[in-house]
Scaffold this motif. Structure first.
Motif, PDB file in Angstrom:
ATOM      1  N   ARG A  36       0.831  -1.215   0.000  1.00  0.00           N
ATOM      2  CA  ARG A  36       0.000   0.000   0.000  1.00  0.00           C
ATOM      3  C   ARG A  36       0.858   1.253   0.000  1.00  0.00           C
ATOM      4  O   ARG A  36       0.347   2.362   0.147  1.00  0.00           O
ATOM      5  N   GLY A  37       2.135   1.082  -0.120  1.00  0.00           N
ATOM      6  CA  GLY A  37       3.016   2.244  -0.037  1.00  0.00           C
ATOM      7  C   GLY A  37       3.877   2.408  -1.277  1.00  0.00           C
ATOM      8  O   GLY A  37       3.566   1.912  -2.359  1.00  0.00           O
ATOM      9  N   THR A  38       4.950   3.129  -1.091  1.00  0.00           N
ATOM     10  CA  THR A  38       5.842   3.458  -2.201  1.00  0.00           C
ATOM     11  C   THR A  38       7.286   3.302  -1.762  1.00  0.00           C
ATOM     12  O   THR A  38       7.670   3.777  -0.686  1.00  0.00           O
ATOM     13  N   ARG A  39       8.054   2.631  -2.596  1.00  0.00           N
ATOM     14  CA  ARG A  39       9.494   2.623  -2.356  1.00  0.00           C
ATOM     15  C   ARG A  39      10.112   3.706  -3.230  1.00  0.00           C
ATOM     16  O   ARG A  39       9.888   3.743  -4.430  1.00  0.00           O
ATOM     17  N   VAL A  40      10.841   4.597  -2.608  1.00  0.00           N
ATOM     18  CA  VAL A  40      11.463   5.700  -3.338  1.00  0.00           C
ATOM     19  C   VAL A  40      12.955   5.410  -3.477  1.00  0.00           C
ATOM     20  O   VAL A  40      13.652   5.197  -2.484  1.00  0.00           O
ATOM     21  N   LEU A  41      13.394   5.345  -4.719  1.00  0.00           N
ATOM     22  CA  LEU A  41      14.826   5.186  -4.984  1.00  0.00           C
ATOM     23  C   LEU A  41      15.362   6.553  -5.401  1.00  0.00           C
ATOM     24  O   LEU A  41      14.933   7.129  -6.396  1.00  0.00           O
ATOM     25  N   PHE A  42      16.265   7.046  -4.600  1.00  0.00           N
ATOM     26  CA  PHE A  42      16.819   8.363  -4.850  1.00  0.00           C
ATOM     27  C   PHE A  42      18.257   8.225  -5.345  1.00  0.00           C
ATOM     28  O   PHE A  42      19.030   7.433  -4.810  1.00  0.00           O
ATOM     29  N   THR A  43      18.600   8.990  -6.354  1.00  0.00           N
ATOM     30  CA  THR A  43      19.978   8.974  -6.847  1.00  0.00           C
ATOM     31  C   THR A  43      20.470  10.401  -7.045  1.00  0.00           C
ATOM     32  O   THR A  43      19.778  11.230  -7.628  1.00  0.00           O
ATOM     33  N   HIS A  44      21.619  10.668  -6.533  1.00  0.00           N
ATOM     34  CA  HIS A  44      22.302  11.939  -6.802  1.00  0.00           C
ATOM     35  C   HIS A  44      23.594  11.550  -7.505  1.00  0.00           C
ATOM     36  O   HIS A  44      24.510  11.040  -6.871  1.00  0.00           O
ATOM     37  N   SER A  45      23.640  11.758  -8.805  1.00  0.00           N
ATOM     38  CA  SER A  45      24.780  11.269  -9.574  1.00  0.00           C
ATOM     39  C   SER A  45      25.530  12.418 -10.220  1.00  0.00           C
ATOM     40  O   SER A  45      25.094  13.569 -10.176  1.00  0.00           O
ATOM     41  N   GLY A  46      26.656  12.092 -10.816  1.00  0.00           N
ATOM     42  CA  GLY A  46      27.423  13.082 -11.549  1.00  0.00           C
ATOM     43  C   GLY A  46      28.583  13.662 -10.776  1.00  0.00           C
ATOM     44  O   GLY A  46      29.185  14.637 -11.213  1.00  0.00           O
ATOM     45  N   PHE A  47      28.909  13.074  -9.609  1.00  0.00           N
ATOM     46  CA  PHE A  47      30.114  13.520  -8.924  1.00  0.00           C
ATOM     47  C   PHE A  47      31.283  13.278  -9.861  1.00  0.00           C
ATOM     48  O   PHE A  47      31.433  12.197 -10.406  1.00  0.00           O
ATOM     49  N   ASP A  48      32.071  14.289 -10.056  1.00  0.00           N
ATOM     50  CA  ASP A  48      33.124  14.249 -11.067  1.00  0.00           C
ATOM     51  C   ASP A  48      34.101  13.096 -10.837  1.00  0.00           C
ATOM     52  O   ASP A  48      34.872  13.118  -9.883  1.00  0.00           O
ATOM     53  N   PRO A  49      34.057  12.098 -11.722  1.00  0.00           N
ATOM     54  CA  PRO A  49      34.953  10.954 -11.519  1.00  0.00           C
ATOM     55  C   PRO A  49      36.414  11.293 -11.782  1.00  0.00           C
ATOM     56  O   PRO A  49      37.302  10.537 -11.411  1.00  0.00           O
TER      57      PRO A  49
END
Lengths: 112, 145
Positions: free
Chosen positions: B104-117
């Protein structure tokens, strides 16, 4: 492209922490000060290698040395670790906090 | 923390349906309660908007985040670019919210990407974070209190 100042204290700190063996040594020292011999036995390493790692950790201010009788004990110095923590984790901490706040917002929103 | 050293990934379950989570993610009045004040936001691809935050002198952050909506697939996926409005060189960060129905709920997948490799310091920070470093700090905190 801006150039970073090289050879700062932060560089020494990150250089010291970049090595997994040195992180293992720090982990071991969390349970108390140890001698080179104990550390060497624990990681199955030659004592000169351990001494070398300890020197890098000492130079970075992460480990302090104290003589007790015939033995030298190495202890972890937490102050630079707090520096690293505040420098490294702001993004994770920021987003974890935001996701916590999102949960509170959802709890307070009326049902559709 | 995955093995990809250029991103932060977080995974959180909320006992609320995806439609409701989507509203919290996309309605500015609600966004302001948990994220930041968003100006000109609309969940529309190509929409440019800003977030207002406090400037951080230590990191040179100007306090204004310049964003553009890159994906808006209601109520499944929202992503926007994330740059410091006060910097000439773009950070190139990307923030993505993925909503997966779960019970009955939601799984939230959060991504913060782009850290300079290519930035050794940034890369090193990922390495340290991903290899037991948080555990060391947790142990340290309990050892000191």
């Amino acid at each position: 492209m801006p150039q970073r100042v090289k050879s700062t204290h932060a560089d020494a700190l990150f250089g010291a922490l970049a090595n997994p063996t040195r992180r293992d040594i720090l982990d071991l020292l969390l349970s108390g000060a140890q001698t080179v011999q104990v550390i060497a036995e624990r990681f199955d390493m030659a004592r000169p290698s351990v001494s070398e790692h300890l020197k890098v950790l000492k130079d970075a201010g992460l480990v302090s040395e104290e003589r007790q009788g015939r033995h030298r004990y190495y202890a972890i110095d937490p102050v630079p670790l707090y520096e690293v923590q505040t420098w490294l984790s702001p993004y994770e901490r920021f987003w974890r906090d935001r996701m916590g706040d999102l949960g509170r917002t959802l709890d307070e929103m009326p049902e559709d | 923390m995955g093995t990809d050293l250029t991103r932060i990934e977080l995974d959180q379950f909320y006992p609320h349906p995806p439609a409701k989570v989507w509203r919290a993610l996309t309605e500015p009045a609600l966004m302001a309660t948990w994220l930041m004040t968003a100006e000109d936001f609309a969940p529309r691809v190509g929409q440019r908007f800003t977030f207002r935050a406090r400037p951080v002198a230590a990191t040179g952050f100007s306090g204004t985040v310049a964003c553009e909506v890159l994906e808006a697939d209601e109520p499944k996926r929202l992503s926007y670019s994330w740059n410091d409005a006060g910097r000439d060189d773009p950070l190139g960060w990307l923030v993505t919210w993925e909503l997966l129905p779960e019970g009955r709920g939601t799984r939230v997948l959060f991504t913060h990407s782009g850290f300079d490799p290519d930035s050794p310091t940034a890369q090193l920070s990922r390495t340290i974070m991903g290899s037991g470093w948080p555990r060391i700090l947790t142990n340290l905190e309990s050892a000191l209190t």
